[in-house]
Design an enzyme around this catalytic site. Structure first.
Site, PDB file in Angstrom:
ATOM      1  N   ARG A 257       0.823  -1.293   0.176  1.00  0.00           N
ATOM      2  CA  ARG A 257      -0.068  -0.097  -0.062  1.00  0.00           C
ATOM      3  C   ARG A 257       1.057   1.532   0.136  1.00  0.00           C
ATOM      4  O   ARG A 257       0.434   2.409  -0.762  1.00  0.00           O
ATOM      5  CB  ARG A 257      -0.652  -0.175   1.210  1.00  0.00           C
TER       6      ARG A 257
ATOM      7  N   HIS B  31       2.891   6.323  -2.203  1.00  0.00           N
ATOM      8  CA  HIS B  31       4.447   7.074  -2.284  1.00  0.00           C
ATOM      9  C   HIS B  31       5.072   6.967  -3.602  1.00  0.00           C
ATOM     10  O   HIS B  31       5.206   7.939  -3.830  1.00  0.00           O
ATOM     11  CB  HIS B  31       5.031   6.683  -1.814  1.00  0.00           C
TER      12      HIS B  31
END
Length: 119
Positions: A77, A82
């Site tokens: 995740r 990011h």
């Protein structure tokens, strides 16, 4: 006001996201997948949901089910969130086809195990 969620809700989120990914990738090749922007977006988002839900599962549950890749789900995740523009779709496809089927079975078993207990 937001309703307080129980840890079972997060486990259900993981299971439901896996089922959605299965539906999004059913009967499609990798080449067709990478060309379908909506499908890619939906699968990546569902993987993010899996990771976010995994982060919210209590430590006690994680310790009781150490074979479940809790940290890997959360890390996936984080990588997706990011570095969205650097997402490797080969890795996404491998995750979908190799990692999610056994994870679905594990989460299903946990939900069954916890079905008759109180939170």
């Amino acid at each position: 006001m937001k309703e307080k969620r129980e840890f079972r809700d997060y486990l259900s989120d993981i299971f439901d996201a896996i089922e959605k990914i299965e539906n999004f990738t059913q009967d499609i090749s990798f080449d067709a997948f990478v060309e379908d922007e909506m499908r890619v977006f939906a699968v990546v988002r569902a993987l993010e949901i899996i990771g976010e839900a995994a982060k919210n599962v209590p430590l006690e549950i994680k310790e009781n089910y150490p074979s479940v890749p809790w940290k890997e789900m959360a890390r996936t995740r984080d990588k997706l969130i990011h570095s969205y523009f650097g997402v490797d779709l080969n890795v996404v496809w491998k995750t979908v086809n190799k990692n999610l089927p056994p994870l679905k079975d594990q989460i299903s078993e946990i939900l069954k195990d916890l079905g008759n207990t109180s939170s």
